[in-house]
Design an enzyme around this catalytic site. Structure first.
Site, short mmCIF file in Angstrom:
data_model
loop_
_atom_site.label_atom_id
_atom_site.label_comp_id
_atom_site.label_asym_id
_atom_site.label_seq_id
_atom_site.Cartn_x
_atom_site.Cartn_y
_atom_site.Cartn_z
N ALA A 159 5.10 2.83 9.40
CA ALA A 159 6.18 3.81 9.50
C ALA A 159 7.34 3.23 10.30
O ALA A 159 8.50 3.40 9.93
CB ALA A 159 5.65 5.08 10.17
N CYS A 211 -22.73 11.92 34.00
CA CYS A 211 -22.87 12.65 35.26
C CYS A 211 -24.22 13.35 35.16
O CYS A 211 -24.47 14.09 34.21
CB CYS A 211 -21.75 13.67 35.40
SG CYS A 211 -22.08 14.92 36.65
N LYS A 248 5.61 7.95 -1.12
CA LYS A 248 4.69 7.76 0.02
C LYS A 248 4.26 9.07 0.67
O LYS A 248 5.01 10.03 0.72
CB LYS A 248 5.39 6.90 1.08
CG LYS A 248 5.88 5.56 0.57
CD LYS A 248 4.96 4.43 0.94
CE LYS A 248 5.17 4.00 2.36
NZ LYS A 248 4.81 2.62 2.61
N ASP A 263 -3.68 1.00 -0.85
CA ASP A 263 -3.20 0.35 0.36
C ASP A 263 -4.01 -0.93 0.57
O ASP A 263 -4.96 -0.96 1.34
CB ASP A 263 -3.35 1.30 1.54
CG ASP A 263 -2.50 0.85 2.72
OD1 ASP A 263 -1.73 -0.12 2.57
OD2 ASP A 263 -2.60 1.47 3.78
N CYS A 307 -17.91 11.63 39.43
CA CYS A 307 -17.60 12.58 38.36
C CYS A 307 -16.27 13.29 38.66
O CYS A 307 -16.10 13.82 39.76
CB CYS A 307 -18.72 13.61 38.24
SG CYS A 307 -18.29 14.97 37.13
N GLU A 340 -0.06 7.10 -10.56
CA GLU A 340 -1.28 6.41 -10.09
C GLU A 340 -1.37 6.49 -8.58
O GLU A 340 -0.39 6.82 -7.93
CB GLU A 340 -1.18 4.91 -10.46
CG GLU A 340 -0.98 4.65 -11.90
CD GLU A 340 -0.36 3.27 -12.16
OE1 GLU A 340 -0.49 2.36 -11.32
OE2 GLU A 340 0.24 3.12 -13.23
N LYS A 372 -1.20 4.84 -5.00
CA LYS A 372 -0.65 3.63 -4.39
C LYS A 372 -1.75 3.10 -3.46
O LYS A 372 -1.99 3.63 -2.39
CB LYS A 372 0.62 3.92 -3.60
CG LYS A 372 1.22 2.64 -3.02
CD LYS A 372 2.61 2.87 -2.47
CE LYS A 372 3.28 1.61 -1.98
NZ LYS A 372 2.49 0.58 -1.39
N CYS A 407 -22.90 20.55 37.44
CA CYS A 407 -21.51 20.09 37.34
C CYS A 407 -20.69 21.12 36.54
O CYS A 407 -21.06 21.47 35.42
CB CYS A 407 -21.49 18.74 36.64
SG CYS A 407 -19.87 18.20 36.13
N TYR A 414 -3.30 -2.92 -12.14
CA TYR A 414 -2.35 -1.89 -12.54
C TYR A 414 -1.10 -2.42 -13.23
O TYR A 414 -0.16 -1.67 -13.45
CB TYR A 414 -1.96 -1.03 -11.35
CG TYR A 414 -1.55 -1.81 -10.11
CD1 TYR A 414 -0.47 -2.68 -10.13
CD2 TYR A 414 -2.28 -1.67 -8.92
CE1 TYR A 414 -0.11 -3.39 -9.00
CE2 TYR A 414 -1.92 -2.39 -7.79
CZ TYR A 414 -0.83 -3.25 -7.83
OH TYR A 414 -0.48 -3.96 -6.72
N CYS A 460 -17.39 17.18 39.43
CA CYS A 460 -18.22 17.62 40.56
C CYS A 460 -18.31 16.58 41.67
O CYS A 460 -18.95 16.82 42.69
CB CYS A 460 -19.62 17.99 40.08
SG CYS A 460 -20.55 16.56 39.52
S1 IVH Z 1 3.12 -1.57 -9.34
C1 IVH Z 1 6.88 -3.69 -10.25
N1 IVH Z 1 1.12 0.08 -8.89
O1 IVH Z 1 2.55 -1.39 -3.65
C2 IVH Z 1 5.71 -2.89 -9.90
N2 IVH Z 1 1.90 -1.28 -7.12
O2 IVH Z 1 5.14 -1.35 -2.25
C3 IVH Z 1 4.96 -3.50 -8.79
N3 IVH Z 1 0.65 -1.00 -5.04
O3 IVH Z 1 3.50 -4.69 -4.28
C4 IVH Z 1 3.76 -2.86 -8.34
N4 IVH Z 1 -0.77 0.50 -5.79
O4 IVH Z 1 1.01 -4.15 -3.67
C5 IVH Z 1 1.94 -0.85 -8.38
N5 IVH Z 1 -0.66 1.57 -8.63
C6 IVH Z 1 0.16 0.63 -8.13
C7 IVH Z 1 0.07 0.19 -6.81
C8 IVH Z 1 0.96 -0.77 -6.33
C9 IVH Z 1 -0.39 -0.23 -4.74
C10 IVH Z 1 1.32 -1.91 -4.07
C11 IVH Z 1 1.60 -3.28 -4.60
C12 IVH Z 1 3.09 -3.40 -4.50
C13 IVH Z 1 3.41 -2.47 -3.39
C14 IVH Z 1 4.84 -2.07 -3.38
#
Ligand code: IVH
Length: 696
Positions: A36, A436, A324, A126, A418, A122, A124, A441, A232, A421
């Site tokens: 973040a 403790c 996100k 991590d 403690c 889909e 994302k 206590c 993906y 107490c």
């Molecule tokens: S598509 C041009 N699909 O997110 C498209 N990326 O912040 C490129 N990631 O580099 C990626 N899940 O490492 C795609 N379902 C998903 C994903 C995904 C995670 C990651 C990937 C990418 C990063 C971008």
């Protein structure tokens, strides 16, 4: 008035900072700031560059993908470079639904004449982005994304991933370059991190651990770690069926299983903003139950034709966006450590933090678990620390960020006495948790009363922590039995109590006289006797007076009750002070026995549950290994059996589930090699609550 800050110097320092953080993240796998915080810096730079086009620079990290650290730092690298035939782009981020709506608006404008633009939604994932190349159906090369053009060769490490086929099945293309994400499931990550020592250092999260693993030179390390992959995207596909557009996620996800890959666990195609919004809320709610980490959704326009019309920007395509979720890990400062005593006398360190927002909630306190964990995480007072929060779980300090210390940080001191107490704290040699030992206590008394009144114990409506504090501080109540002697007049005198609330509380206490005996047994707070063990004991013995004289040998006859629980229960009932308190509770008129004969002879319980489809582990064979963070072996065993499962000692193909804790050894290895599902305590709890990770 301050002079407006000089944008060019801010832009310069932001670029340097971002390069530095990219280096920490992509090269060292050891970030110093939360995602973040990184995103905020990145956004600030993007905005400044937009407002001051004269300051824009093609070398700015905003135009680079991923690992755009400075050339000097690049030298630290030791893996062979690989050039991607088609650049691996990054994604633009939408931090919320408003930003997503703006993106969708731009997409629709970019595709005039299209009534409904199909969008693939889909997870994302991590993890770490990789490319894998198949020639004539054989896996020949794998690489990281790197700076998008040049990545690092990690073929041998990728070959250790069980979900990545070495050879394709079916009508495999002559050349196939796929993109995907390598990740570690949460339970396996937790088990692995738990067994790492202070010297080895902890991984901040599964993603850093994955990145670190993929860059290891010795593939045996990768082989021993629980890596998985989802695919993906496609870079190049030659020799696929005529007219098969793999730039449609729908087509791609239909083709992947034919070639031997796993299909992604989540994928939908929609056309409307409100459909994406609904999925966003739905997935955010389900996020905690997923067996892996996701940090949002990725929304992609379907179809190569549309994607080409929309085109790409310098680092990301216009046809896709990452939507996100609010961040759950943040960096903040550890201001102090407070020591708290729980109902069992356990001493727990609580971190006081500079307030920070985690998934929408301001957090200023977090658990540090126990002194050993403080040592393992290397935390000092005054440190910047990484904190995280997942779902309902209490926020926790993940690790200290050692960089940037200025010498003013001080070690966390273990209390000798403690804090409640003032009696000496007992630090047992072998045990992790100091205690403790004084049963009088006040902190323990408060804790025991809170537990007694809590929702899952006797559930005394209106008797909250504040009121309990007053009752204990004024020495009105010291034991649960004394609650039943309270009079409305005494209560009405307390702060924030009136006649009406006092009478209501007396009524609420009165109601608990008829709670099921198992609830009472749980409420009494015997060590190791949680809800399930209490239920098992009462199902068998029916009457607290019968249980009070039962021998440990009789208790262990019950499936789910091991020698440790049995000994603790017998010891509890043997103690004079406990007998006196029990007699007082009985005299207060609490329900003491359940009707009916004891259950079927002990020992048969688990054999006839195999067809009990209602229970979450019905008919499943479960193996426990290692030390779980909160449950003892006996407690975990009891939970599994109560859920219909059967415990065995060794892992085989018939094992349905392995529950792994700290120092899990060969059983965990075996489970992995056989592909048996592995969970940690949190995962087990989810299953017991009816939420099976692999079914989500
Ligand atoms: S598509 C041009 N699909 O997110 C498209 N990326 O912040 C490129 N990631 O580099 C990626 N899940 O490492 C795609 N379902 C998903 C994903 C995904 C995670 C990651 C990937 C990418 C990063 C971008």
């Amino acid at each position: 008035m301050n002079a407006p800050p000089d944008p060019s110097s801010r832009v310069r320092s932001l670029r340097a900072l971002i390069r530095h953080h990219n280096f920490r993240y992509y090269v060292l796998d050891d970030p110093e700031v939360s995602d973040a915080e990184f995103d905020r810096l990145f956004r600030e730079l993007q905005t400044l560059e937009e407002q001051h086009p004269e300051l824009d620079d093609p070398e700015s990290p905003t135009h680079k993908v991923g690992s755009s650290w400075t050339p000097e730092e690049f030298v630290a690298d030791s893996l062979p470079p690989v050039t991607h035939r088609v650049p691996m782009l990054s994604l633009e981020n939408a931090m919320n639904l408003e930003e997503f709506a703006e993106w969708l608006e731009r997409v629709r404008k970019g595709l005039p004449g299209e009534e409904e633009v199909p969008l693939s939604v889909e997870y994302k994932m991590d993890g770490v982005a990789v490319e894998v190349i198949y020639e004539e159906g054989v896996l020949v090369e794998g690489s990281t994304r790197g700076d998008g053009v040049t990545g690092e060769e990690i073929t041998t490490n990728l070959r250790t991933i069980r979900t990545l086929p070495p050879r394709l099945t079916g009508d495999s293309p002559t050349r196939l370059e796929l993109r995907g994400e390598v990740f570690m499931p949460l339970a396996e990550f937790a088990a692995m991190n738990a067994s790492r020592s202070a010297e080895e250092g902890l991984f901040a999260n599964p993603r850093n651990s994955t990145a670190g693993t993929l860059r290891q030179l010795d593939p045996r390390i990768a082989a021993s770690r629980p890596l998985e992959i989802v695919l993906y995207g496609v870079g190049v596909a030659e020799g696929v069926a005529e007219g098969l557009d793999l730039e449609s996620q729908q087509n791609l996800f239909a083709a992947l299983p034919r070639w031997g890959f796993r299909a992604p666990s989540f994928h939908r195609v929609v056309t409307e903003l409100d459909e994406v919004e609904a999925i966003y809320h739905e997935v955010e709610l389900a996020r905690d139950g997923l067996p892996f980490e996701i940090d949002g959704l990725v929304v992609k326009v379907e179809g190569g034709e549309r994607r080409r019309r929309l085109g790409v920007r310098s680092r990301s395509p216009r046809w896709a966006i990452a939507l996100k979720f609010p961040p759950r890990q943040e960096t903040t400062r550890l201001e102090a450590v407070e020591w708290q005593i729980g109902r069992t006398g356990a001493l727990t360190p609580v971190a006081h933090l500079a307030p920070v927002v985690l998934s929408g909630v301001t957090v200023s306190r977090a658990t540090l678990h126990n002194p050993k964990e403080i040592e393992r995480k290397g935390v000092l007072i005054g440190d910047r620390v990484l904190v995280q929060r997942a779902g309902d779980v209490i926020p926790e300090v993940v690790k200290a960020i050692e960089e940037g210390r200025d010498g003013s940080e001080t070690p966390v001191e273990l209390p000798e006495r403690c804090p409640s107490c003032d009696e000496p704290i007992w630090y047992p040699e072998e045990e992790i948790v100091p205690t403790c030992q004084n049963i009088h206590c006040p902190a323990q008394i408060r804790g025991r009363l809170r537990h007694f009144a809590s929702r899952r114990a006797l559930d005394i409506d209106g008797l909250g922590a504040k009121l309990i504090d007053q009752l204990v501080d004024r020495e009105i109540v010291r034991k649960p039995s004394e609650l039943y002697l309270l009079e409305a007049e005494t209560l009405a005198d307390l702060d924030r109590m009136a006649e009406k609330s006092a009478t209501n509380l007396i009524l609420a206490i009165d109601e608990t006289r008829d709670r099921p005996v198992a609830r009472l047994l749980h409420a009494i707070g015997i060590r190791h006797v949680g809800e399930t063990v209490a239920r098992l004991l009462i199902e068998q013995f029916r009457d607290l007076d019968v249980l009070a004289v039962a021998k440990p040998e009789e208790m262990v006859e019950i499936d789910g009750i091991g020698p440790e629980i049995a000994a603790t229960v017998a010891d509890f009932f043997a103690r004079e002070e406990n007998r006196t308190e029990l007699a007082a509770l009985k005299a207060a008129g609490l329900r003491w026995r359940e009707e009916g004969p004891p259950h079927a002879p002990p020992g048969d319980v688990s054999d006839d549950v195999s067809d009990d489809g209602e229970r979450p582990l019905a008919g499943m064979t479960v193996v426990l290994t290692g030390t779980l963070p909160t449950w003892t072996r006996d407690e975990a065993k009891a939970q599994v059996i109560a859920a219909g499962g059967k415990i065995t000692g060794s892992v085989s193909k018939k094992t349905a589930l392995v529950v792994a804790g700290e120092n899990a050894g060969s059983k965990l290895e075996k489970a992995r090699s056989l592909g048996v599902e592995v969970v940690d305590e949190v995962g087990l709890r989810k299953i017991l609550e009816g939420e099976h990770p692999s079914s989500t």
